[in-house]
Design an enzyme around this catalytic site. Sequence first.
Site, PDB file in Angstrom:
ATOM      1  N   PHE A 155      13.088  -6.768  -0.453  1.00  0.00           N
ATOM      2  CA  PHE A 155      12.925  -5.320  -0.249  1.00  0.00           C
ATOM      3  C   PHE A 155      13.208  -4.905   1.182  1.00  0.00           C
ATOM      4  O   PHE A 155      12.626  -3.954   1.702  1.00  0.00           O
ATOM      5  CB  PHE A 155      11.523  -4.846  -0.652  1.00  0.00           C
ATOM      6  N   GLU A 181      -9.489   9.248   0.452  1.00  0.00           N
ATOM      7  CA  GLU A 181      -9.116  10.186   1.516  1.00  0.00           C
ATOM      8  C   GLU A 181      -8.610  11.453   0.843  1.00  0.00           C
ATOM      9  O   GLU A 181      -8.332  11.462  -0.351  1.00  0.00           O
ATOM     10  CB  GLU A 181      -8.005   9.614   2.403  1.00  0.00           C
ATOM     11  N   ASN A 229      -5.522  14.218   1.250  1.00  0.00           N
ATOM     12  CA  ASN A 229      -4.278  14.568   1.932  1.00  0.00           C
ATOM     13  C   ASN A 229      -4.123  16.083   1.876  1.00  0.00           C
ATOM     14  O   ASN A 229      -4.036  16.666   0.801  1.00  0.00           O
ATOM     15  CB  ASN A 229      -3.085  13.879   1.273  1.00  0.00           C
ATOM     16  N   ASN A 244       0.805  -1.223   0.000  1.00  0.00           N
ATOM     17  CA  ASN A 244       0.000   0.000   0.000  1.00  0.00           C
ATOM     18  C   ASN A 244       0.833   1.266   0.000  1.00  0.00           C
ATOM     19  O   ASN A 244       0.327   2.345   0.296  1.00  0.00           O
ATOM     20  CB  ASN A 244      -0.981   0.034   1.188  1.00  0.00           C
ATOM     21  N   GLU A 257      -7.687  11.537  -3.066  1.00  0.00           N
ATOM     22  CA  GLU A 257      -7.325  10.201  -3.556  1.00  0.00           C
ATOM     23  C   GLU A 257      -8.565   9.356  -3.824  1.00  0.00           C
ATOM     24  O   GLU A 257      -9.513   9.358  -3.030  1.00  0.00           O
ATOM     25  CB  GLU A 257      -6.438   9.475  -2.536  1.00  0.00           C
TER      26      GLU A 257
END
Length: 659
Positions: free
Chosen positions: A348, A288, A290, A235, A275
Site C-alpha cells: 500500500f 470523538e 468531528n 486507523n 464517533e
Amino acid sequence: MFKKILIANRGEIAVRIIKTCRKMGIRTVQVYSEADAGSLAVEMADESVLIGPAPANQSYLLADKILDAVKQTGAEAVHPGFGFLSENAGFARRLKAEGIAFIGPNPEAIDAMGDKITSKKFAAEAGVSTVPGHMGLIESTEEAVKIAREIGYPVMIKASAGGGGKGIRVAHGDDDMAEGFAAVKAEALNAFGDDRVFLEKFIIDPRHIEIQVLGDKHGNVVHLFERECSIQRRNQKVIEEAPSPLLDEATRMAMGAQAVALAQAVNYDSAGTVEFVAGQDKSFFFLEMNTRLQVEHPVTELITGVDLVEQMIRSAWGEKLAFEQKDLAINGWAIESRIYAEDPYRGFLPSIGRLVRYEQPEEGDQGDYTVRNDSGVREGDEISMFYDPMIAKLCAWGETRDAALDGMARALENTHLSGLGHNVPFLAAVMDQPRFRSGQLSTSYIKDEFPDGFHGLTPSPSQVHIIVAAAVAMNEIIAEQDGDPSDRTDWVVLIDKTPHGVTLSYDEDEALLLSFTGGGHARLSDIDWRPGLAQFQAVLDGEPFTAEVGRVADGFSIRHRAARARVRVLRPRLADLYARLPEKQAADTSKQILSPMPGLVVAIPVTVGQEVKSGETVAIIEAMKMQNILKAERDGVVKAVSAKAGDPVAADDVLVEFG
Ligand code: ADP
Ligand code: ADP
Ligand code: MG
C-alpha cells in the site's frame, strides 16, 4: 440565501460542494494552490483565486490568504470542507469578526469538541458512554506506565489533538507503553504542534460506528443514523457503509440519542459526526466528535435523501431545520470505497503520478443498484505528493446490503485507472470476501484477512471461466483482424501455469460456446472489445462482467476484480512445452535498499562501512504526508549510500547498498 460562497478546500470535496451550490443557485469561488491551477474544482467554480505554492502550509492552511480571497471576490460565506481549516475555531472566529459566515458549527462548539480530552469530558457530562480510561493529561513515561497498569492492558495511547489516524498507538505491556508514549508525543508535536497525550482502554476486536448529526441556530438537532467504518488500514477508513450490519433498532436509537444529547450540550448548529467504538456485543463508547463534514457523508445522503452540504449552508444562513427526527428514515443500503493512489501489491505504498487513463463508472440508476462517484480529478490530471492520496469516493446504493455490495463490485469493475498504483483490486477483493459479505466486521479486518499483505485473490471457479472466455475471445478477434482466422476449435488456456482445455463453437445467435475439458460449459455473448482496448466487456452465462486486459509478450494479462493472471492461449501441443519452461529469475536486489516510491529523502541514518543489524532503519522516505521507514532485512555492512536528506528520488532508485 447567500449569493456567493468561497470554498477553502480542494479536490473531490471542493467539487462536491460546488455541485450543491450550483443546485441552490449560489455562485462559487474556488481558491487554489499552484499545484491545482488546472484542477476540476477550479474549472467548475464561477471564479477562482490563486493563494500560494503547493505545500498546504503555504496555501490552503493560511487563513490570511483565504480572507484576502474572500474580500477580493465579495464572497459572503466560506465552506471549509474537511481537513485544512475545517476544525480551526480561530479561523471561524476571524471570519465572524469580518462579517463572513463560516459554513460549519459555531467556534465555541469547535473548541469544545476540538481536542479529544476536552470532548471526552463534555461527553461524559452529557451522559454519553465513554471509553474507560484516564481523562487527564499525562506528563511522564513513568506516570503513563502507572496509569496504563491501572486501566489494564491493552491500552490506547492517543494524542489529544490527533486526527486522520495519526497520533494513535496500542500498548500491550509496560515496554510498549514506555516506547509508544514517547513516540505518540513526538508524532503529535510534529503533526499537530501539540504534544498532549492521554490513555484509554483499547476495546478489543472493535467496530467503528458513528452517528451523523445536524443542527440549526434555533436549538434543533437531529441525527441521520449511523455509518459503519470498520474497514480501516492504520486507523484510516477505507470502506464505509450505512446502515451498520451490527446495529439493531434499539442500539441505533440509543446511539442516536446520545449523539444528539452531546450536540445539544455544545449548541451544535451544523453537520457533525459523533464517533464511537462498538464491541461485537453492541456495547458502544464515545471516541470523538468531528465538527465538520465527514469524508464518508455520501453514504448517509444515499440512505436518507438529505443533501448534507445543502443543510450546512441553510443552517449557516440561519434557516431552521426543515425536518424533525420523525421525518427521517433509512432507505436501503449504501457503501463507499475510497479509491486511493497507493499500490496494494507493494504494501500500500503511496503511488503518485499522472492519471494516464481514468474511466469512471456510469453514475445514477443501473437497475439493481445506483452509483455515485465523487471525484476531483480527470484523466490526464496528476496526483501529487502534496495532498491526500484519495482519487475518488465510489458509492453504490441498493435496496439491500447484498444489492449494494454487488453494485459496488460492478462499479469497481467499471473503474479503470492507469499511470499510477491504485487500490481498486484491493477494494474488489474485500467485496468478494465471504466474511465481508456476512457483515462480521472489525477494525482489524484488513490485518486479519490479509496478514501478509495483498497479493490479489485466486480466481474462483466462475472467474476461471471469465478469464478463459475473455482470453479465447480476444485470441479469435486478433486472429481475424490479422487476416489469419483459424478453424481450430481446441485450445489450451494457461492461467499462470495451470492449463484449462477448452473446445469452442458458436450458437445460432453468434455467441461463443465454451466446453471445458475438465467439465462445464459457458456461453459468452455481447462481446465489447477490439485490439488496443484495455477493458473487455461481455456477458457470460447471462452475467455482465468487465475485465482489465493487456497484451504481454506471448499472451494477455487479465484482471477480473481481485483475480489477476497471465494468460496464454495455445495449441494443445505447445501448452505442454510452456508448462515446463522455467520461470525467469528476478534480478538480485537483496543487497540493495530501493526507494519504494517517488518522494523526498527525509534521512539516511547510516554511513559507509557501518554494520547494520536486521530491522535497523536505513532510510526514511516521505511522500503525500506519509513517512515510510525502510529497514534492513538482514545484517550487513553498508557499502554505498547513494542519496541524502532532501534528495528527490524515483521509485526503485537505489538508496543504500550492502557489501
Ligand atoms: P473522516 O472520519 O471524515 O474520514 P479523518 O479523521 O480520516 O476523517 O480525516 C478527514 C480528512 O481530514 C483527512 O484528509 C485527514 O487527513 C484530514 N485531517 C483530519 N484531522 C486532521 C488534523 N488534525 N490535521 C490535519 N488534517 C486532518
Ligand atoms: P482520529 O481522530 O485519528 O480519527 P479516533 O479517536 O477517531 O482518531 O480513532 C481512530 C480509529 O482508531 C478508530 O476508528 C478506531 O478504529 C481506533 N480506536 C480509537 N480508539 C480506540 C479504542 N479505545 N479502542 C479500540 N480502537 C480504537
Ligand atoms: Mg476519528
